[in-house]
Design an enzyme around this catalytic site. Structure first.
Site, mmCIF file in Angstrom:
data_model
loop_
_atom_site.group_PDB
_atom_site.id
_atom_site.type_symbol
_atom_site.label_atom_id
_atom_site.label_comp_id
_atom_site.label_asym_id
_atom_site.label_seq_id
_atom_site.Cartn_x
_atom_site.Cartn_y
_atom_site.Cartn_z
ATOM 1 N N TYR A 1 0.824 -1.209 0.000
ATOM 2 C CA TYR A 1 0.000 0.000 0.000
ATOM 3 C C TYR A 1 0.853 1.251 0.000
ATOM 4 O O TYR A 1 2.074 1.185 0.172
ATOM 5 C CB TYR A 1 -0.960 -0.011 1.195
ATOM 6 C CG TYR A 1 -0.333 0.337 2.534
ATOM 7 C CD1 TYR A 1 0.489 -0.558 3.211
ATOM 8 C CD2 TYR A 1 -0.557 1.583 3.121
ATOM 9 C CE1 TYR A 1 1.050 -0.229 4.438
ATOM 10 C CE2 TYR A 1 0.003 1.913 4.353
ATOM 11 C CZ TYR A 1 0.807 1.008 5.007
ATOM 12 O OH TYR A 1 1.366 1.337 6.214
ATOM 13 N N ARG B 1 8.282 4.291 -4.460
ATOM 14 C CA ARG B 1 8.318 3.312 -3.362
ATOM 15 C C ARG B 1 7.294 2.200 -3.610
ATOM 16 O O ARG B 1 7.571 1.027 -3.315
ATOM 17 C CB ARG B 1 8.056 4.008 -2.020
ATOM 18 C CG ARG B 1 8.197 3.050 -0.834
ATOM 19 C CD ARG B 1 8.099 3.756 0.493
ATOM 20 N NE ARG B 1 6.798 4.386 0.672
ATOM 21 C CZ ARG B 1 6.504 5.216 1.656
ATOM 22 N NH1 ARG B 1 7.418 5.516 2.574
ATOM 23 N NH2 ARG B 1 5.313 5.764 1.759
ATOM 24 N N ARG C 1 -7.648 -20.573 -2.014
ATOM 25 C CA ARG C 1 -6.649 -20.405 -0.958
ATOM 26 C C ARG C 1 -5.528 -21.426 -1.094
ATOM 27 O O ARG C 1 -5.754 -22.635 -0.996
ATOM 28 C CB ARG C 1 -7.277 -20.523 0.427
ATOM 29 C CG ARG C 1 -6.262 -20.205 1.526
ATOM 30 C CD ARG C 1 -6.845 -20.296 2.926
ATOM 31 N NE ARG C 1 -5.810 -19.938 3.898
ATOM 32 C CZ ARG C 1 -4.870 -20.774 4.350
ATOM 33 N NH1 ARG C 1 -4.855 -22.025 3.924
ATOM 34 N NH2 ARG C 1 -3.961 -20.356 5.212
ATOM 35 N N HIS D 1 -1.021 -21.114 -0.422
ATOM 36 C CA HIS D 1 0.041 -20.149 -0.120
ATOM 37 C C HIS D 1 0.811 -19.718 -1.369
ATOM 38 O O HIS D 1 1.158 -18.555 -1.529
ATOM 39 C CB HIS D 1 1.027 -20.725 0.899
ATOM 40 C CG HIS D 1 0.469 -20.781 2.298
ATOM 41 N ND1 HIS D 1 -0.598 -21.572 2.637
ATOM 42 C CD2 HIS D 1 0.837 -20.146 3.427
ATOM 43 C CE1 HIS D 1 -0.876 -21.420 3.918
ATOM 44 N NE2 HIS D 1 -0.018 -20.545 4.432
ATOM 45 N N LYS E 1 6.367 -1.779 1.976
ATOM 46 C CA LYS E 1 5.173 -1.196 2.606
ATOM 47 C C LYS E 1 4.033 -2.212 2.475
ATOM 48 O O LYS E 1 3.123 -2.086 1.649
ATOM 49 C CB LYS E 1 4.820 0.158 1.963
ATOM 50 C CG LYS E 1 4.034 1.050 2.909
ATOM 51 C CD LYS E 1 4.121 2.498 2.518
ATOM 52 C CE LYS E 1 3.134 3.388 3.267
ATOM 53 N NZ LYS E 1 3.291 3.449 4.705
ATOM 54 N N GLU F 1 12.481 2.768 14.189
ATOM 55 C CA GLU F 1 11.479 3.745 13.736
ATOM 56 C C GLU F 1 10.292 3.659 14.685
ATOM 57 O O GLU F 1 10.335 2.971 15.700
ATOM 58 C CB GLU F 1 11.068 3.475 12.283
ATOM 59 C CG GLU F 1 10.472 2.099 12.037
ATOM 60 C CD GLU F 1 10.001 1.886 10.588
ATOM 61 O OE1 GLU F 1 9.782 2.862 9.854
ATOM 62 O OE2 GLU F 1 9.833 0.708 10.210
ATOM 63 N N LEU G 1 11.003 1.428 7.205
ATOM 64 C CA LEU G 1 10.387 1.887 5.960
ATOM 65 C C LEU G 1 11.127 3.147 5.483
ATOM 66 O O LEU G 1 11.353 4.058 6.282
ATOM 67 C CB LEU G 1 8.912 2.219 6.203
ATOM 68 C CG LEU G 1 8.152 2.542 4.922
ATOM 69 C CD1 LEU G 1 7.765 1.264 4.192
ATOM 70 C CD2 LEU G 1 6.925 3.376 5.199
HETATM 71 N N1 PDD Z 1 2.704 4.961 7.546
HETATM 72 N N2 PDD Z 1 7.433 3.773 9.074
HETATM 73 C C1 PDD Z 1 6.261 3.091 9.138
HETATM 74 C C2 PDD Z 1 6.268 1.741 9.770
HETATM 75 C C3 PDD Z 1 5.088 3.655 8.612
HETATM 76 O O1 PDD Z 1 3.935 2.953 8.661
HETATM 77 C C4 PDD Z 1 5.129 4.965 8.044
HETATM 78 C C5 PDD Z 1 3.917 5.635 7.469
HETATM 79 C C6 PDD Z 1 6.361 5.641 8.014
HETATM 80 C C7 PDD Z 1 6.510 7.012 7.406
HETATM 81 O O2 PDD Z 1 6.540 6.958 5.998
HETATM 82 P P1 PDD Z 1 6.026 8.184 5.112
HETATM 83 O O3 PDD Z 1 6.782 9.393 5.556
HETATM 84 O O4 PDD Z 1 6.365 7.798 3.730
HETATM 85 O O5 PDD Z 1 4.549 8.340 5.349
HETATM 86 C C8 PDD Z 1 7.492 5.006 8.524
HETATM 87 C C9 PDD Z 1 1.513 5.472 6.884
HETATM 88 C C10 PDD Z 1 1.254 6.936 7.031
HETATM 89 C C11 PDD Z 1 0.328 4.597 7.242
HETATM 90 O O6 PDD Z 1 0.545 3.415 7.451
HETATM 91 O O7 PDD Z 1 -0.801 5.093 7.267
#
Ligand code: PDD
Length: 285
Positions: A37, A56, A104, A106, A151, A183, A207
């Protein structure tokens, strides 16, 4: 234009009201969390850093071996259309691609037909309370997998970590792996130490945040001291300032970590300077 409670969303080639958007229970996103996403902030109906988000997205898709179903231009057009089909001025676009519907199993299905979904929600402004007093966070063990650069929609560890933080009366968790802060549960981490900004280097343990990258860019442009290196738990505890960054929350000043007061309990001067520049970038859109 539609009512805010039933916004227009995009699903597999169609713009439809949210309450008409349905997918099969056999979608691999539902069954396996098999998808990726993006969350893209949009100011005055203009997407911010959309190129970075789409790059990304491409990296995430490559990492899980789904062929990007749309070109860069097609994505940009769809995002623009979605923004204009909804009423909110500042919005954030959520887009998700899964490996689609299949019995379903894997293993990847032989015939792949990804599900593409996009929706938009109002982008909330930072509250006066946060601007004046910052937020509380707790540190928690980072028990996620080692592909955090993807992501992925499989967010159960992040969900559990953030809920643990909320249950302790904090707003976010700062994650610690092998004595190093990686993070937040949904944000990237910066600290100020000896008047220099530090953020952990990109890699499989975090991330690569679009907001993070912009802050690094701003720091270089403005000759603000910045280092991309690991942050030990001790450095975190001794930081002059701590910030958490994301596309939906911008730059959050942390003023309490595990009951320790940071920067006299108020957002620090480095934060004030950076948030001003960050907003100037948005104004320039
Ligand atoms: N999440 N690290 C993680 C684990 C995150 O889920 C996010 C953002 C970030 C920051 O990334 P960015 O600056 O590109 O938004 C770092 C989004 C906002 C979400 O899951 O809704």
């Amino acid at each position: 234009m539609t009512h805010e409670l039933n916004p227009i969303v995009y699903l597999n080639g169609e713009f439809i009201p949210l309450d008409k958007a349905n997918i099969s229970v056999l979608d691999r996103g539902f069954i396996f969390g098999d998808g990726v996403y993006e969350a893209i902030p949009t100011y005055a109906k203009k997407p911010f850093r959309v190129k970075h988000h789409l790059e990304r997205l491409n990296n995430s898709l490559n990492a899980i071996q789904i062929k990007n179903p749309l070109s860069f231009t097609q994505w940009q057009q769809l995002i623009k259309q979605l923004i204009h089909k909804n009423n909110y001025l500042d919005q954030y676009i959520y887009l998700q691609i899964t490996r689609g519907v299949a019995p379903r199993n894997h293993a990847f299905p032989h015939q792949e037909s990804p599900t593409i979904f996009m929706m938009t929600s109002p982008l909330e402004k930072q509250s006066q309370e946060v601007i004046e007093n910052g937020i509380s966070v707790v540190s928690l063990p980072d028990n996620r997998w080692q592909n955090c650069q993807i992501k992925s929609i499989s967010l159960l560890p992040n969900v559990l970590l953030q809920q643990q933080a909320l249950d302790k009366g904090a707003k976010e968790a700062i994650l610690i792996r092998d004595g190093l802060a990686t993070e937040g549960s949904a944000s990237n981490l910066f600290i100020v130490l000896d008047d220099c900004l530090i953020t952990p280097p990109k890699g499989p343990l975090l991330l690569p945040g679009v907001t993070r990258d912009l802050i690094v860019e701003i720091a270089h442009e403005q000759a603000i001291c910045i280092k991309e290196h690991s942050i030990t738990e001790t450095e975190l505890m001794n930081a002059q300032e701590i910030w958490l960054t994301s596309s939906t929350k911008e730059i959050l000043p942390v003023t309490r970590l595990n009951d320790k007061i940071i920067s006299n309990g108020r957002p620090g001067r480095h934060w004030h300077k950076m948030i001003k520049t960050y907003h100037a970038y948005i104004q320039d859109l």
